[in-house]
Design an enzyme around this catalytic site. Structure first.
Site, PDB file in Angstrom:
ATOM      1  N   HIS A 142       0.866  -1.179   0.000  1.00  0.00           N
ATOM      2  CA  HIS A 142       0.000   0.000   0.000  1.00  0.00           C
ATOM      3  C   HIS A 142       0.904   1.230   0.000  1.00  0.00           C
ATOM      4  O   HIS A 142       2.016   1.202   0.526  1.00  0.00           O
ATOM      5  CB  HIS A 142      -0.855  -0.046   1.275  1.00  0.00           C
ATOM      6  N   ASP A 214       3.323  -3.276   8.272  1.00  0.00           N
ATOM      7  CA  ASP A 214       2.123  -2.455   8.075  1.00  0.00           C
ATOM      8  C   ASP A 214       0.946  -3.343   8.468  1.00  0.00           C
ATOM      9  O   ASP A 214       0.537  -4.228   7.720  1.00  0.00           O
ATOM     10  CB  ASP A 214       2.048  -2.021   6.614  1.00  0.00           C
ATOM     11  N   GLN A 217      -4.231  -3.801   7.730  1.00  0.00           N
ATOM     12  CA  GLN A 217      -5.220  -4.816   7.357  1.00  0.00           C
ATOM     13  C   GLN A 217      -5.134  -6.041   8.255  1.00  0.00           C
ATOM     14  O   GLN A 217      -6.139  -6.700   8.512  1.00  0.00           O
ATOM     15  CB  GLN A 217      -5.017  -5.237   5.891  1.00  0.00           C
ATOM     16  N   LYS A 240      -9.634   1.061  10.897  1.00  0.00           N
ATOM     17  CA  LYS A 240      -9.786  -0.263  10.275  1.00  0.00           C
ATOM     18  C   LYS A 240     -10.066  -1.335  11.319  1.00  0.00           C
ATOM     19  O   LYS A 240     -10.371  -2.473  10.975  1.00  0.00           O
ATOM     20  CB  LYS A 240      -8.540  -0.616   9.479  1.00  0.00           C
ATOM     21  N   CYS A 393      -4.893   2.510  -3.555  1.00  0.00           N
ATOM     22  CA  CYS A 393      -3.641   3.077  -3.045  1.00  0.00           C
ATOM     23  C   CYS A 393      -2.520   2.038  -3.092  1.00  0.00           C
ATOM     24  O   CYS A 393      -1.678   1.968  -2.179  1.00  0.00           O
ATOM     25  CB  CYS A 393      -3.808   3.625  -1.622  1.00  0.00           C
TER      26      CYS A 393
HETATM   27  N1  ALA Z   1      -6.009   1.739   2.795  1.00  0.00           N
HETATM   28  C1  ALA Z   1      -7.406   1.739   2.658  1.00  0.00           C
HETATM   29  C2  ALA Z   1      -7.888   0.793   1.602  1.00  0.00           C
HETATM   30  O1  ALA Z   1      -7.208  -0.119   1.224  1.00  0.00           O
HETATM   31  C3  ALA Z   1      -7.962   3.089   2.523  1.00  0.00           C
HETATM   32  O2  ALA Z   1      -8.969   0.975   1.146  1.00  0.00           O
END
Ligand code: ALA
Length: 474
Positions: A142, A214, A217, A240, A393
């Protein structure tokens, strides 16, 4: 053309899956373009997850006591200061931080990784000056875990055709030239696949590098144990993990953070200010200049507590059942093509190459004959389903995975249920079988229903929704 998933759909015969936790907005009803309303199906958790009810309740408890943190003598200030520091301790425990680790509150993952970028030894903030080490990252990241390192002149490793090949490619890069830091995602925000963090951590350490994950997620979906795993730094976002109140964190080894210049210069980050110079505070205050976001911090800690209380196994089992249902449903629709980094021999679903824990509830796909933004607009306008379309992104990864300019992403979490997946699968099957039932127009701002009779809520004083793809960083 073979179209399955009309009724009955084999994937929909799977056992029912109920939400695992209560989220705010679970029963939201949204307008449809052809009239009437539908229960909103939120399949956009990977962008921003809804607040857990437990988080909203905690915020409601805090708000009457809202006051300044570390700055006031009033009772409400004392409560807020205590709540802020208790939140820090709770988050440290949630991610299994060690005694040497600091928890720095930030705005989100992007902010946390930018902070760390100012602390990598040998680099000056914002200037691509390789010094004592260097940064290495994968090509699947990302932008939050790519651009801060790109600015520093980082080296990029192509994630290989398998997880093992990816580890080998990283090892070769680190052996070829030393690095101070390896930056990897915990789970791809495009494919939901999880890189092998244990192996990457040992490879980094074997070559004298630290590793930052990171966790934006990963952390909402899987247990991360920092000290136990050896991961040096972890960044993640409240929005998130069901705590959309503007806080995120960087957790990890204190020494680099202590040696770095303050991320922001300002009140709260200092011990003593003279007109000729300043003595900066120690970590974490050193990197938390300005009035702290106590609501965000308390919400984030409440989310961590709630997710921990559910238990990692229950979270994984709930999500795996839904992802399996979704991938099987999509596989039954001709022309729907999921994007995968490491497709497994067992098929495009969890449980393949290295087990079910290697994939979270994020599935991106393309639909033959329909641009991604049209698919997303159709799902919203005609079916009340919220997904994200675009390049997420993660432009380099999208360019690698598909010749299409963009994809459609369905992502789920604790409030998701089998009926959400079934609504998506049925709507996509209908699209492939009959096309959209409404007209859509493309303007410079993107694709949108034409006309769009759906009104925004009264408190927004009228107007109609604009196309999501107005965002230039899709
Ligand atoms: N990083 C977030 C996405 O993957 C905003 O949607």
């Amino acid at each position: 053309m073979t179209i399955l998933a009309a009724s009955p759909c084999p994937a929909l015969d799977a056992p029912d899956v109920a939400p695992l936790a209560a989220v705010v907005g679970a029963d939201l009803s949204v307008p449809l373009v052809h009239g009437g309303h539908a229960r909103y199906v939120n399949l956009d958790y990977a962008a921003s997850a809804p607040a857990l009810r437990a988080v909203a309740d905690r915020v409601a408890e805090l708000l009457p006591l809202y006051a300044s943190v570390h700055r006031g003598a009033g009772y409400a200030s004392v409560v807020c200061t205590s709540a802020y520091e208790a939140a820090r301790a709770e988050i440290a425990a949630f991610v299994g931080a060690g005694p040497d680790d600091a928890v720095v509150f930030t705005r989100n993952t992007t902010d946390a990784l930018n902070l760390l970028a100012t602390a990598v030894p040998g680099f000056a903030p914002g200037v691509g000056v390789p010094g004592a080490g260097g940064v290495v990252h994968l090509d699947i990241e990302h932008h939050a875990n790519l651009l801060p390192w790109q600015r520093l002149g980082a080296r990029v490793v192509r994630a290989g055709g398998t997880r093992a090949q990816t580890v080998a490619a990283v090892a070769a890069e680190l052996a070829a030239a030393p690095a101070a830091l390896l930056a990897v995602t915990g789970a791809s925000n495009v494919t939901g696949e999880c890189p092998p963090l244990a192996e990457l951590t040992s490879v980094a350490h074997r070559h004298g590098a630290r590793i930052v994950v990171d966790g934006a997620q990963l952390v909402p979906h899987r247990r991360v144990a920092l000290a136990e795993s050896g991961i040096d730094y972890l960044a993640f976002s409240g929005h998130k993990i069901y705590a959309p109140f503007g806080a995120g964190v960087l957790v990890g080894r204190r020494d680099w953070l202590e040696a770095a210049p303050p991320y922001l210069a300002g009140g709260g980050a200092v011990r003593e200010v003279r007109l000729g110079g300043t003595e900066w505070a120690a970590v974490p205050a050193r990197h938390e200049a300005g009035t702290p976001n106590v609501v965000g911090a308390v919400a984030l800690a409440a989310a961590c507590r709630a997710v921990a209380a559910l238990g990692a196994e229950a979270v994984t089992a709930h999500e795996t059942a839904l992802v399996r249902r979704l991938t099987r449903g999509l596989a039954g629709i001709d022309g729907v093509r999921p994007l995968r980094l490491w497709p497994s021999a067992a098929g495009d679903e969890p449980g393949g190459e290295s087990g079910e824990a290697d994939r979270i509830g994020v599935v991106t796909f393309t639909v033959d004959g329909y641009p991604a933004d049209l698919v997303a607009q159709y799902l919203s306008a005609e079916h009340g389903i919220g997904v994200r379309d675009g390049r997420f992104c993660a432009h380099p990864l999208l360019a690698r995975l598909t010749a299409d300019p963009a994809g459609v992403r369905a992502s789920l979490g604790l409030g998701s249920r089998a009926a959400d997946v079934d609504r998506l699968v049925t709507a996509l099957a209908e699209l492939r079988a009959h096309g959209p039932a409404w007209a859509y127009a493309r303007t410079e701002a993107g694709c949108a229903p034409d006309p769009d009779p759906r009104a925004l809520p009264d408190w927004l004083a009228g107007g109609v929704p604009g196309p999501a793809s107005a965002c230039s960083d899709q």
